[in-house]
Design a protein around this motif. Sequence first.
Motif, PDB file in Angstrom:
ATOM      1  N   LEU A 138     -69.638 -42.587  77.182  1.00 44.82           N
ATOM      2  CA  LEU A 138     -68.745 -41.542  78.050  1.00 44.82           C
ATOM      3  C   LEU A 138     -68.491 -40.125  76.986  1.00 44.82           C
ATOM      4  O   LEU A 138     -68.040 -40.688  75.923  1.00 44.82           O
ATOM      5  CB  LEU A 138     -67.438 -42.065  78.507  1.00 44.82           C
ATOM      6  CG  LEU A 138     -66.395 -41.296  79.170  1.00 44.82           C
ATOM      7  CD1 LEU A 138     -66.867 -40.536  80.460  1.00 44.82           C
ATOM      8  CD2 LEU A 138     -65.198 -41.989  79.570  1.00 44.82           C
ATOM      9  N   VAL A 139     -68.668 -39.127  77.484  1.00 42.57           N
ATOM     10  CA  VAL A 139     -68.249 -38.279  76.664  1.00 42.57           C
ATOM     11  C   VAL A 139     -67.777 -36.843  77.311  1.00 42.57           C
ATOM     12  O   VAL A 139     -67.901 -36.642  78.674  1.00 42.57           O
ATOM     13  CB  VAL A 139     -69.586 -37.691  75.460  1.00 42.57           C
ATOM     14  CG1 VAL A 139     -70.637 -37.248  76.662  1.00 42.57           C
ATOM     15  CG2 VAL A 139     -69.275 -36.596  74.837  1.00 42.57           C
ATOM     16  N   GLN A 140     -66.994 -36.191  76.896  1.00 42.61           N
ATOM     17  CA  GLN A 140     -66.494 -34.919  77.515  1.00 42.61           C
ATOM     18  C   GLN A 140     -67.495 -33.801  77.657  1.00 42.61           C
ATOM     19  O   GLN A 140     -68.286 -33.844  76.740  1.00 42.61           O
ATOM     20  CB  GLN A 140     -65.073 -34.355  77.000  1.00 42.61           C
ATOM     21  CG  GLN A 140     -63.919 -35.246  76.965  1.00 42.61           C
ATOM     22  CD  GLN A 140     -62.613 -34.491  76.513  1.00 42.61           C
ATOM     23  OE1 GLN A 140     -62.543 -34.080  75.440  1.00 42.61           O
ATOM     24  NE2 GLN A 140     -61.451 -35.155  77.128  1.00 42.61           N
ATOM     25  N   ALA A 141     -67.127 -32.927  78.529  1.00 41.09           N
ATOM     26  CA  ALA A 141     -68.366 -31.800  78.680  1.00 41.09           C
ATOM     27  C   ALA A 141     -68.023 -30.810  77.435  1.00 41.09           C
ATOM     28  O   ALA A 141     -66.996 -30.736  76.676  1.00 41.09           O
ATOM     29  CB  ALA A 141     -68.021 -30.913  79.787  1.00 41.09           C
ATOM     30  N   GLU A 169     -73.189 -32.282  85.097  1.00 39.17           N
ATOM     31  CA  GLU A 169     -74.627 -32.700  85.701  1.00 39.17           C
ATOM     32  C   GLU A 169     -75.696 -33.529  84.901  1.00 39.17           C
ATOM     33  O   GLU A 169     -76.512 -33.924  85.593  1.00 39.17           O
ATOM     34  CB  GLU A 169     -75.059 -31.474  86.507  1.00 39.17           C
ATOM     35  CG  GLU A 169     -75.083 -30.105  85.337  1.00 39.17           C
ATOM     36  CD  GLU A 169     -74.179 -29.415  85.347  1.00 39.17           C
ATOM     37  OE1 GLU A 169     -72.774 -29.675  85.340  1.00 39.17           O
ATOM     38  OE2 GLU A 169     -74.347 -27.992  85.198  1.00 39.17           O
ATOM     39  N   ASP A 170     -75.183 -33.767  83.656  1.00 39.01           N
ATOM     40  CA  ASP A 170     -76.171 -34.415  82.870  1.00 39.01           C
ATOM     41  C   ASP A 170     -75.833 -36.146  83.087  1.00 39.01           C
ATOM     42  O   ASP A 170     -76.620 -36.931  82.465  1.00 39.01           O
ATOM     43  CB  ASP A 170     -75.952 -34.167  81.281  1.00 39.01           C
ATOM     44  CG  ASP A 170     -76.332 -32.729  80.992  1.00 39.01           C
ATOM     45  OD1 ASP A 170     -75.770 -32.275  80.225  1.00 39.01           O
ATOM     46  OD2 ASP A 170     -77.504 -32.187  81.685  1.00 39.01           O
ATOM     47  N   THR A 171     -74.817 -36.302  83.662  1.00 37.56           N
ATOM     48  CA  THR A 171     -74.604 -37.827  84.006  1.00 37.56           C
ATOM     49  C   THR A 171     -75.489 -38.124  84.922  1.00 37.56           C
ATOM     50  O   THR A 171     -75.883 -37.917  85.910  1.00 37.56           O
ATOM     51  CB  THR A 171     -73.066 -37.736  84.951  1.00 37.56           C
ATOM     52  OG1 THR A 171     -72.044 -37.218  84.227  1.00 37.56           O
ATOM     53  CG2 THR A 171     -72.879 -39.426  85.388  1.00 37.56           C
ATOM     54  N   ALA A 172     -75.977 -39.609  84.381  1.00 38.48           N
ATOM     55  CA  ALA A 172     -77.084 -40.125  84.654  1.00 38.48           C
ATOM     56  C   ALA A 172     -77.600 -41.411  84.146  1.00 38.48           C
ATOM     57  O   ALA A 172     -76.913 -41.580  82.913  1.00 38.48           O
ATOM     58  CB  ALA A 172     -78.139 -39.381  84.896  1.00 38.48           C
ATOM     59  N   VAL A 173     -78.369 -42.481  84.529  1.00 38.92           N
ATOM     60  CA  VAL A 173     -78.887 -43.398  83.852  1.00 38.92           C
ATOM     61  C   VAL A 173     -80.087 -42.901  83.332  1.00 38.92           C
ATOM     62  O   VAL A 173     -80.980 -42.169  83.941  1.00 38.92           O
ATOM     63  CB  VAL A 173     -79.320 -44.434  84.628  1.00 38.92           C
ATOM     64  CG1 VAL A 173     -79.914 -45.683  83.734  1.00 38.92           C
ATOM     65  CG2 VAL A 173     -77.932 -45.244  85.280  1.00 38.92           C
ATOM     66  N   TYR A 174     -80.291 -42.803  81.970  1.00 43.11           N
ATOM     67  CA  TYR A 174     -81.506 -42.372  81.120  1.00 43.11           C
ATOM     68  C   TYR A 174     -82.457 -43.487  80.933  1.00 43.11           C
ATOM     69  O   TYR A 174     -81.770 -44.401  80.246  1.00 43.11           O
ATOM     70  CB  TYR A 174     -81.017 -41.652  79.715  1.00 43.11           C
ATOM     71  CG  TYR A 174     -80.303 -40.168  80.151  1.00 43.11           C
ATOM     72  CD1 TYR A 174     -79.187 -40.348  80.770  1.00 43.11           C
ATOM     73  CD2 TYR A 174     -80.811 -39.029  79.816  1.00 43.11           C
ATOM     74  CE1 TYR A 174     -78.582 -38.931  81.150  1.00 43.11           C
ATOM     75  CE2 TYR A 174     -80.607 -37.866  80.091  1.00 43.11           C
ATOM     76  CZ  TYR A 174     -79.089 -37.819  80.643  1.00 43.11           C
ATOM     77  OH  TYR A 174     -78.596 -36.590  81.039  1.00 43.11           O
ATOM     78  N   GLN A 219     -84.663 -50.237  80.085  1.00 44.35           N
ATOM     79  CA  GLN A 219     -83.791 -50.964  81.202  1.00 44.35           C
ATOM     80  C   GLN A 219     -82.911 -49.637  81.651  1.00 44.35           C
ATOM     81  O   GLN A 219     -82.311 -49.800  82.692  1.00 44.35           O
ATOM     82  CB  GLN A 219     -83.005 -52.068  80.727  1.00 44.35           C
ATOM     83  CG  GLN A 219     -81.518 -51.793  79.839  1.00 44.35           C
ATOM     84  CD  GLN A 219     -82.244 -51.584  78.466  1.00 44.35           C
ATOM     85  OE1 GLN A 219     -83.370 -51.444  78.050  1.00 44.35           O
ATOM     86  NE2 GLN A 219     -81.338 -50.952  77.729  1.00 44.35           N
ATOM     87  N   GLY A 220     -82.783 -48.800  80.707  1.00 46.63           N
ATOM     88  CA  GLY A 220     -81.777 -47.512  81.205  1.00 46.63           C
ATOM     89  C   GLY A 220     -80.576 -47.702  80.437  1.00 46.63           C
ATOM     90  O   GLY A 220     -79.985 -48.847  79.925  1.00 46.63           O
ATOM     91  N   THR A 221     -79.937 -46.507  80.019  1.00 51.00           N
ATOM     92  CA  THR A 221     -78.555 -46.647  79.505  1.00 51.00           C
ATOM     93  C   THR A 221     -77.877 -45.342  80.126  1.00 51.00           C
ATOM     94  O   THR A 221     -78.240 -44.180  80.586  1.00 51.00           O
ATOM     95  CB  THR A 221     -78.629 -46.278  77.961  1.00 51.00           C
ATOM     96  OG1 THR A 221     -77.360 -46.222  77.345  1.00 51.00           O
ATOM     97  CG2 THR A 221     -79.285 -44.761  77.666  1.00 51.00           C
ATOM     98  N   GLN A 222     -76.671 -45.822  80.480  1.00 47.38           N
ATOM     99  CA  GLN A 222     -75.689 -44.720  81.153  1.00 47.38           C
ATOM    100  C   GLN A 222     -75.123 -43.806  80.427  1.00 47.38           C
ATOM    101  O   GLN A 222     -74.542 -43.981  79.367  1.00 47.38           O
ATOM    102  CB  GLN A 222     -74.531 -45.554  82.042  1.00 47.38           C
ATOM    103  CG  GLN A 222     -73.562 -44.634  82.768  1.00 47.38           C
ATOM    104  CD  GLN A 222     -73.941 -44.024  83.971  1.00 47.38           C
ATOM    105  OE1 GLN A 222     -74.680 -44.995  84.681  1.00 47.38           O
ATOM    106  NE2 GLN A 222     -73.782 -42.943  84.036  1.00 47.38           N
TER     107      GLN A 222
END
Length: 119
Positions: A11-14, A89-94, A111-114
């Motif tokens: 979790l990071v701020q804009a 808008e970059d919020t996603a599973v990468y 497996q992805g990272t949030q």
Amino acid sequence: QVQLVESGGGLVQAGGSLRLSCAASGRTFRSYRMGWFRQAPGKGREFVTAITWSSGNTYYADSVKGRFTMSRDNAKNTVYLQMNSLKPEDTAVYYCASQTTFTSSYDYWGQGTQVTVSS
């Protein structure tokens, strides 16, 4: 068996930054190109960036150009995604993925990272 393991999400701020890593392992691992993809809630998976192992050539989606940088460490079979100036808008599973040969599709996936960017 080939394994791709992502790490570094959070979790990071804009406006903030994160660095993702993707470590590849397996006796049969060989790869022409590595890519990062992402999937936001309710949306399809989209291409973010890719890098060719041999040349280091990189490719970016327009939405991340100038903000994201992909790199690789051939000795460690690891790729990185430095993400700066993050937006909500970059919020996603990468997900990272490996393309085995020039003509193949992306054959192996992590497996992805949030990644969550708060406004």
